[in-house]
Design a protein around this motif. Structure first.
Motif, mmCIF file in Angstrom:
data_model
loop_
_atom_site.group_PDB
_atom_site.id
_atom_site.type_symbol
_atom_site.label_atom_id
_atom_site.label_comp_id
_atom_site.label_asym_id
_atom_site.label_seq_id
_atom_site.Cartn_x
_atom_site.Cartn_y
_atom_site.Cartn_z
ATOM 1 N N SER A 1 63.137 69.444 42.191
ATOM 2 C CA SER A 1 62.429 70.420 41.376
ATOM 3 C C SER A 1 62.066 69.852 40.005
ATOM 4 O O SER A 1 61.148 70.342 39.358
ATOM 5 N N SER A 2 62.748 68.810 39.561
ATOM 6 C CA SER A 2 62.403 68.167 38.287
ATOM 7 C C SER A 2 61.224 67.215 38.452
ATOM 8 O O SER A 2 60.307 67.202 37.640
ATOM 9 N N ASN A 3 61.255 66.391 39.513
ATOM 10 C CA ASN A 3 60.152 65.468 39.776
ATOM 11 C C ASN A 3 60.338 64.889 41.171
ATOM 12 O O ASN A 3 61.121 63.950 41.367
ATOM 13 N N VAL A 4 59.636 65.445 42.127
ATOM 14 C CA VAL A 4 59.779 65.017 43.520
ATOM 15 C C VAL A 4 59.314 63.571 43.705
ATOM 16 O O VAL A 4 59.865 62.834 44.531
ATOM 17 N N LEU A 5 58.336 63.136 42.912
ATOM 18 C CA LEU A 5 57.867 61.756 43.012
ATOM 19 C C LEU A 5 58.948 60.775 42.548
ATOM 20 O O LEU A 5 59.126 59.711 43.146
ATOM 21 N N ALA A 6 59.691 61.134 41.525
ATOM 22 C CA ALA A 6 60.784 60.276 41.040
ATOM 23 C C ALA A 6 61.892 60.171 42.085
ATOM 24 O O ALA A 6 62.505 59.109 42.243
ATOM 25 N N VAL A 7 62.152 61.252 42.806
ATOM 26 C CA VAL A 7 63.171 61.229 43.865
ATOM 27 C C VAL A 7 62.732 60.278 44.977
ATOM 28 O O VAL A 7 63.525 59.458 45.448
ATOM 29 N N ALA A 8 61.461 60.360 45.368
ATOM 30 C CA ALA A 8 60.946 59.459 46.398
ATOM 31 C C ALA A 8 61.010 58.005 45.921
ATOM 32 O O ALA A 8 61.411 57.114 46.679
ATOM 33 N N LEU A 9 60.645 57.765 44.670
ATOM 34 C CA LEU A 9 60.696 56.415 44.114
ATOM 35 C C LEU A 9 62.121 55.881 44.101
ATOM 36 O O LEU A 9 62.369 54.718 44.456
ATOM 37 N N ALA A 10 63.074 56.716 43.711
ATOM 38 C CA ALA A 10 64.477 56.291 43.686
ATOM 39 C C ALA A 10 64.944 55.901 45.088
ATOM 40 O O ALA A 10 65.614 54.880 45.269
ATOM 41 N N ALA A 11 64.574 56.691 46.079
ATOM 42 C CA ALA A 11 64.963 56.389 47.457
ATOM 43 C C ALA A 11 64.354 55.065 47.919
ATOM 44 O O ALA A 11 65.047 54.228 48.525
ATOM 45 N N VAL A 12 63.079 54.855 47.616
ATOM 46 C CA VAL A 12 62.414 53.606 48.008
ATOM 47 C C VAL A 12 63.072 52.415 47.323
ATOM 48 O O VAL A 12 63.302 51.373 47.950
ATOM 49 N N LEU A 13 63.399 52.548 46.042
ATOM 50 C CA LEU A 13 64.015 51.441 45.316
ATOM 51 C C LEU A 13 65.406 51.104 45.851
ATOM 52 O O LEU A 13 65.761 49.923 45.944
ATOM 53 N N VAL A 14 66.185 52.105 46.215
ATOM 54 C CA VAL A 14 67.521 51.843 46.771
ATOM 55 C C VAL A 14 67.403 51.121 48.113
ATOM 56 O O VAL A 14 68.082 50.117 48.355
ATOM 57 N N VAL A 15 66.504 51.593 48.970
ATOM 58 C CA VAL A 15 66.315 50.945 50.274
ATOM 59 C C VAL A 15 65.789 49.523 50.089
ATOM 60 O O VAL A 15 66.257 48.582 50.748
ATOM 61 N N ALA A 16 64.840 49.331 49.177
ATOM 62 C CA ALA A 16 64.284 48.002 48.930
ATOM 63 C C ALA A 16 65.353 47.053 48.389
ATOM 64 O O ALA A 16 65.403 45.885 48.789
ATOM 65 N N TRP A 17 66.225 47.556 47.518
ATOM 66 C CA TRP A 17 67.285 46.709 46.967
ATOM 67 C C TRP A 17 68.268 46.294 48.069
ATOM 68 O O TRP A 17 68.663 45.126 48.151
ATOM 69 N N ILE A 18 68.641 47.246 48.909
ATOM 70 C CA ILE A 18 69.571 46.927 50.008
ATOM 71 C C ILE A 18 68.948 45.905 50.960
ATOM 72 O O ILE A 18 69.615 44.959 51.392
ATOM 73 N N ALA A 19 67.674 46.066 51.281
ATOM 74 C CA ALA A 19 66.993 45.132 52.190
ATOM 75 C C ALA A 19 66.774 43.768 51.545
ATOM 76 O O ALA A 19 66.641 42.750 52.240
ATOM 77 N N TRP A 20 66.743 43.728 50.224
ATOM 78 C CA TRP A 20 66.506 42.479 49.486
ATOM 79 C C TRP A 20 67.660 41.496 49.650
ATOM 80 O O TRP A 20 67.453 40.278 49.704
ATOM 81 N N ILE A 21 68.868 41.991 49.735
ATOM 82 C CA ILE A 21 70.045 41.107 49.758
ATOM 83 C C ILE A 21 70.029 40.153 50.958
ATOM 84 O O ILE A 21 70.129 38.934 50.774
ATOM 85 N N PRO A 22 69.886 40.629 52.193
ATOM 86 C CA PRO A 22 69.843 39.653 53.298
ATOM 87 C C PRO A 22 68.614 38.751 53.245
ATOM 88 O O PRO A 22 68.684 37.579 53.647
ATOM 89 N N ARG A 23 67.479 39.272 52.737
ATOM 90 C CA ARG A 23 66.292 38.417 52.597
ATOM 91 C C ARG A 23 66.551 37.294 51.601
ATOM 92 O O ARG A 23 66.103 36.163 51.794
ATOM 93 N N ARG A 24 67.275 37.602 50.512
ATOM 94 C CA ARG A 24 67.597 36.584 49.505
ATOM 95 C C ARG A 24 68.524 35.514 50.077
ATOM 96 O O ARG A 24 68.446 34.354 49.695
ATOM 97 N N LEU A 25 69.426 35.917 50.962
ATOM 98 C CA LEU A 25 70.322 34.931 51.578
ATOM 99 C C LEU A 25 69.549 33.975 52.478
ATOM 100 O O LEU A 25 69.892 32.799 52.593
ATOM 101 N N ARG A 26 68.501 34.483 53.126
ATOM 102 C CA ARG A 26 67.662 33.630 53.973
ATOM 103 C C ARG A 26 66.694 32.788 53.150
ATOM 104 O O ARG A 26 66.431 31.636 53.477
#
Length: 143
Positions: A80-105
């Motif tokens: 209710s404060s900012n639905v776009l910010a919630v979506a952005l936060a979710a995308v950033l968390v998923v992208a950060w988690i996916a980044w770790i194994p990619r960085r190891l490779r």
């Protein structure tokens, strides 16, 4: 370093994770700050220049309040404060988690790489969000 001047294997294996871990620590520190210092208090983080000049909400208005609500695990208040910010936060968390194994490779792998087409699409979404949230029928998207 060993006497031969060669770094131990474990140190060189973790080196690619330095940047992702620093980014994660910065995100955690920002979340901790938003959790303890409530942005719902007027002026606690300053004021939005766009809102001050135009009287309208920009795409980011309410983003700090949304992040604060997320640190309290209150998804409804965050949306209710900012639905776009919630979506952005979710995308950033998923992208950060996916980044770790990619960085190891690949030690040069980036967290997010956007094509110009995706970048322009995201700008278009932000523009539409801004217009809709500043109309009476889009007020439920947060302010």
């Amino acid at each position: 370093m060993t006497a031969a001047g060669v770094a131990p294997r474990s140190t060189s294996r973790l080196r690619p994770l330095r940047t992702p871990l620093l980014v994660g620590a910065a995100g955690a520190a920002a979340a901790a700050l938003l959790h303890v210092r409530d942005p719902n208090v007027s002026g606690s983080y300053g004021y939005c220049p766009f809102a001050l000049l135009t009287g309208l909400d920009c795409p980011g208005c309410g983003g700090l309040r949304a992040a604060h609500a997320l640190t309290d695990l209150d998804l409804a208040a965050a949306a209710s404060s900012n639905v776009l910010a919630v979506a952005l936060a979710a995308v950033l968390v998923v992208a950060w988690i996916a980044w770790i194994p990619r960085r190891l490779r690949d030690p040069r792998a980036r967290m997010i790489v956007l094509s110009s087409r995706v970048g322009f699409t995201l700008l278009g979404i932000a523009l539409v969000f801004t217009v809709v949230r500043n109309t009476p029928w889009g007020a439920w998207w947060g302010s």
